[in-house]
Motif scaffolding. Structure first.
Motif, PDB file in Angstrom:
ATOM      1  N   UNK A   1       0.802  -1.223   0.000  1.00 13.55           N
ATOM      2  CA  UNK A   1       0.000   0.000   0.000  1.00 13.55           C
ATOM      3  C   UNK A   1       0.834   1.271   0.000  1.00 13.55           C
ATOM      4  N   UNK A   2       2.136   1.162  -0.047  1.00 14.97           N
ATOM      5  CA  UNK A   2       2.998   2.337  -0.025  1.00 14.97           C
ATOM      6  C   UNK A   2       3.166   2.971  -1.400  1.00 14.97           C
ATOM      7  N   UNK A   3       2.568   2.361  -2.414  1.00 11.47           N
ATOM      8  CA  UNK A   3       2.674   2.909  -3.759  1.00 11.47           C
ATOM      9  C   UNK A   3       1.848   4.181  -3.892  1.00 11.47           C
ATOM     10  N   UNK A   4       2.339   5.143  -4.663  1.00 14.61           N
ATOM     11  CA  UNK A   4       1.525   6.323  -4.962  1.00 14.61           C
ATOM     12  C   UNK A   4       0.266   5.890  -5.728  1.00 14.61           C
ATOM     13  N   UNK A   5      -0.809   6.650  -5.604  1.00 15.91           N
ATOM     14  CA  UNK A   5      -2.072   6.251  -6.244  1.00 15.91           C
ATOM     15  C   UNK A   5      -1.955   6.048  -7.758  1.00 15.91           C
ATOM     16  N   UNK A   6      -1.169   6.888  -8.439  1.00 10.84           N
ATOM     17  CA  UNK A   6      -1.033   6.745  -9.887  1.00 10.84           C
ATOM     18  C   UNK A   6      -0.357   5.417 -10.248  1.00 10.84           C
ATOM     19  N   UNK A   7       0.663   5.055  -9.496  1.00  8.86           N
ATOM     20  CA  UNK A   7       1.375   3.811  -9.763  1.00  8.86           C
ATOM     21  C   UNK A   7       0.481   2.618  -9.437  1.00  8.86           C
ATOM     22  N   UNK A   8      -0.235   2.697  -8.328  1.00  4.90           N
ATOM     23  CA  UNK A   8      -1.133   1.609  -7.950  1.00  4.90           C
ATOM     24  C   UNK A   8      -2.203   1.396  -9.016  1.00  4.90           C
ATOM     25  N   UNK A   9      -2.720   2.475  -9.581  1.00  3.37           N
ATOM     26  CA  UNK A   9      -3.722   2.361 -10.642  1.00  3.37           C
ATOM     27  C   UNK A   9      -3.118   1.703 -11.883  1.00  3.37           C
ATOM     28  N   UNK A  10      -1.908   2.074 -12.226  1.00  2.00           N
ATOM     29  CA  UNK A  10      -1.246   1.477 -13.394  1.00  2.00           C
ATOM     30  C   UNK A  10      -1.012  -0.018 -13.177  1.00  2.00           C
ATOM     31  N   UNK A  11      -0.616  -0.398 -11.969  1.00  2.00           N
ATOM     32  CA  UNK A  11      -0.406  -1.812 -11.650  1.00  2.00           C
ATOM     33  C   UNK A  11      -1.721  -2.577 -11.779  1.00  2.00           C
ATOM     34  N   UNK A  12      -2.807  -1.996 -11.293  1.00  2.00           N
ATOM     35  CA  UNK A  12      -4.119  -2.656 -11.409  1.00  2.00           C
ATOM     36  C   UNK A  12      -4.497  -2.846 -12.875  1.00  2.00           C
ATOM     37  N   UNK A  13      -4.237  -1.829 -13.698  1.00  2.00           N
ATOM     38  CA  UNK A  13      -4.562  -1.949 -15.123  1.00  2.00           C
ATOM     39  C   UNK A  13      -3.708  -3.022 -15.798  1.00  2.00           C
ATOM     40  N   UNK A  14      -2.428  -3.093 -15.449  1.00  2.00           N
ATOM     41  CA  UNK A  14      -1.559  -4.114 -16.031  1.00  2.00           C
ATOM     42  C   UNK A  14      -2.011  -5.512 -15.625  1.00  2.00           C
ATOM     43  N   UNK A  15      -2.384  -5.679 -14.380  1.00  2.00           N
ATOM     44  CA  UNK A  15      -2.842  -6.989 -13.924  1.00  2.00           C
ATOM     45  C   UNK A  15      -4.161  -7.375 -14.562  1.00  2.00           C
ATOM     46  N   UNK A  16      -5.050  -6.418 -14.783  1.00  2.00           N
ATOM     47  CA  UNK A  16      -6.354  -6.738 -15.361  1.00  2.00           C
ATOM     48  C   UNK A  16      -6.232  -7.141 -16.821  1.00  2.00           C
ATOM     49  N   UNK A  17      -5.192  -6.698 -17.503  1.00  2.00           N
ATOM     50  CA  UNK A  17      -4.982  -7.109 -18.893  1.00  2.00           C
ATOM     51  C   UNK A  17      -4.624  -8.580 -18.983  1.00  2.00           C
ATOM     52  N   UNK A  18      -4.009  -9.108 -17.951  1.00  2.00           N
ATOM     53  CA  UNK A  18      -3.691 -10.528 -17.911  1.00  2.00           C
ATOM     54  C   UNK A  18      -2.481 -10.944 -18.715  1.00  2.00           C
ATOM     55  N   UNK A  19      -1.782 -10.046 -19.298  1.00  2.00           N
ATOM     56  CA  UNK A  19      -0.610 -10.418 -20.075  1.00  2.00           C
ATOM     57  C   UNK A  19       0.029  -9.212 -20.704  1.00  2.00           C
ATOM     58  N   UNK A  20       0.988  -9.467 -21.562  1.00  2.00           N
ATOM     59  CA  UNK A  20       1.680  -8.367 -22.216  1.00  2.00           C
ATOM     60  C   UNK A  20       0.726  -7.534 -23.069  1.00  2.00           C
ATOM     61  N   UNK A  21       0.970  -6.255 -23.068  1.00  2.00           N
ATOM     62  CA  UNK A  21       0.169  -5.348 -23.870  1.00  2.00           C
ATOM     63  C   UNK A  21       0.632  -5.435 -25.312  1.00  2.00           C
ATOM     64  N   UNK A  22      -0.310  -5.616 -26.233  1.00  2.00           N
ATOM     65  CA  UNK A  22       0.061  -5.726 -27.637  1.00  2.00           C
ATOM     66  C   UNK A  22       0.417  -4.368 -28.222  1.00  2.00           C
ATOM     67  N   UNK A  23       1.291  -4.372 -29.172  1.00  2.00           N
ATOM     68  CA  UNK A  23       1.614  -3.156 -29.882  1.00  2.00           C
ATOM     69  C   UNK A  23       1.585  -3.451 -31.366  1.00  2.00           C
ATOM     70  N   UNK A  24       1.554  -2.405 -32.145  1.00  2.00           N
ATOM     71  CA  UNK A  24       1.487  -2.621 -33.592  1.00  2.00           C
ATOM     72  C   UNK A  24       2.454  -1.695 -34.311  1.00  2.00           C
ATOM     73  N   UNK A  25       3.690  -1.649 -33.832  1.00  2.00           N
ATOM     74  CA  UNK A  25       4.616  -0.784 -34.536  1.00  2.00           C
ATOM     75  C   UNK A  25       5.630  -1.544 -35.358  1.00  2.00           C
ATOM     76  N   UNK A  26       5.092  -2.293 -36.304  1.00  2.00           N
ATOM     77  CA  UNK A  26       5.924  -2.845 -37.353  1.00  2.00           C
ATOM     78  C   UNK A  26       6.574  -4.179 -37.082  1.00  2.00           C
ATOM     79  N   UNK A  27       6.127  -4.922 -36.075  1.00  2.00           N
ATOM     80  CA  UNK A  27       6.771  -6.197 -35.795  1.00  2.00           C
ATOM     81  C   UNK A  27       5.923  -7.376 -36.210  1.00  2.00           C
ATOM     82  N   UNK A  28       4.890  -7.151 -37.007  1.00  2.00           N
ATOM     83  CA  UNK A  28       4.077  -8.276 -37.456  1.00  2.00           C
ATOM     84  C   UNK A  28       4.734  -8.941 -38.650  1.00  2.00           C
ATOM     85  N   UNK A  29       4.283 -10.121 -38.966  1.00  2.00           N
ATOM     86  CA  UNK A  29       4.866 -10.887 -40.076  1.00  2.00           C
ATOM     87  C   UNK A  29       4.159 -10.641 -41.389  1.00  2.00           C
ATOM     88  N   UNK A  30       3.265  -9.679 -41.440  1.00  2.00           N
ATOM     89  CA  UNK A  30       2.519  -9.440 -42.666  1.00  2.00           C
ATOM     90  C   UNK A  30       3.263  -8.530 -43.594  1.00  2.00           C
TER      91      UNK A  30
END
Length: 99
Positions: free
Chosen positions: A70-99
């Protein structure tokens, strides 16, 4: 390793900018670099490295959050909650696809 890559990059840039070979050699180097970047093996390696990095970052977030609690600042705690709710790595689309 990072410093070695930076040094090599600096040597390449210095050669390109200071070469007396002219425009033809520059174009040849540029085309070679484009072929390397567009190579499917290189693209797959970059995508794998990105996914691995995101996975390691999520593990690090979990480890830090469990130790700090609970010692995390509120902004960091919110970011951690969002990362955990995604359940995995966040996808990106900056040119690393095989298409």
């Amino acid at each position: 390793m990072r410093y070695r890559l930076t040094f090599i990059g600096g040597v390449v840039v210095g050669y390109v900018l200071g070469a007396r070979a002219g425009r033809e050699r520059y174009e040849q180097l540029r085309k070679s670099a484009q072929r390397v970047v567009q190579n499917p093996a290189v693209r797959n390696a970059a995508e794998t490295a990105g996914q691995t990095g995101r996975g390691v970052a999520l593990k690090a977030v979990d480890a830090v959050a469990s130790k700090v609690g609970d010692k995390l600042p509120p902004q960091v705690a919110e970011r951690v909650r969002r990362l955990r709710s995604n359940g995995g790595p966040v996808g990106d689309d900056w040119g690393t696809s095989n298409t």
